[in-house]
Design a protein around this motif. Structure first.
Motif, mmCIF file in Angstrom:
data_model
loop_
_atom_site.group_PDB
_atom_site.id
_atom_site.type_symbol
_atom_site.label_atom_id
_atom_site.label_comp_id
_atom_site.label_asym_id
_atom_site.label_seq_id
_atom_site.Cartn_x
_atom_site.Cartn_y
_atom_site.Cartn_z
ATOM 1 N N GLY A 12 8.946 -5.421 -8.488
ATOM 2 C CA GLY A 12 8.871 -5.264 -7.041
ATOM 3 C C GLY A 12 10.174 -5.641 -6.378
ATOM 4 N N TRP A 15 10.402 -9.876 -0.908
ATOM 5 C CA TRP A 15 10.150 -9.628 0.506
ATOM 6 C C TRP A 15 10.558 -10.833 1.349
ATOM 7 N N GLU A 35 7.032 -7.809 -2.779
ATOM 8 C CA GLU A 35 6.318 -6.610 -2.364
ATOM 9 C C GLU A 35 6.284 -5.662 -3.549
ATOM 10 N N SER A 36 5.083 -5.259 -3.934
ATOM 11 C CA SER A 36 4.907 -4.351 -5.058
ATOM 12 C C SER A 36 3.765 -3.400 -4.726
ATOM 13 N N MET A 37 4.041 -2.126 -4.755
ATOM 14 C CA MET A 37 3.034 -1.099 -4.470
ATOM 15 C C MET A 37 2.347 -1.362 -3.130
ATOM 16 N N LYS A 38 3.137 -1.707 -2.118
ATOM 17 C CA LYS A 38 2.684 -1.960 -0.752
ATOM 18 C C LYS A 38 1.763 -3.171 -0.626
ATOM 19 N N MET A 39 1.796 -4.053 -1.642
ATOM 20 C CA MET A 39 1.037 -5.300 -1.585
ATOM 21 C C MET A 39 2.020 -6.464 -1.611
ATOM 22 N N GLU A 40 1.660 -7.549 -0.947
ATOM 23 C CA GLU A 40 2.468 -8.767 -0.970
ATOM 24 C C GLU A 40 1.882 -9.718 -2.003
ATOM 25 N N GLU A 59 15.139 -8.818 -0.409
ATOM 26 C CA GLU A 59 15.382 -7.385 -0.616
ATOM 27 C C GLU A 59 15.941 -7.054 -1.998
#
Length: 73
Positions: A12, A15, A35-40, A59
């Motif tokens: 990821g 973030w 952040e990975s696959m739109k999950m925190e 980032e």
């Protein structure tokens, strides 16, 4: 003093960094958020101690198994 590398469990992007070198953390405290696959996904300290190093920047991409922080006990 033992040094424990804390590793990412997923691929990821960093973030947010929640802990700073020199800060005290308790078991379960969040060190960084990935952040990975739109999950925190929170990366937490498995032990109580002092943050020795944060090995990533916000980032920055990270790989599964990559060290993101060091906690000294």
């Amino acid at each position: 003093m033992a040094r424990l590398e804390i590793k990412s469990e997923v691929n990821g992007i960093i973030w947010k960094i929640e802990a700073a070198p020199g800060s005290r953390v308790s078991e379960g405290d969040t060190l960084v958020i990935i952040e990975s696959m739109k999950m925190e996904i929170a990366v937490s300290s498995p032990v109580s101690g002092t943050v020795g190093e944060i090995l990533v920047t916000e980032e920055q991409p990270v790989a599964q198994g990559q060290a993101v922080a060091v906690v000294e006990t």
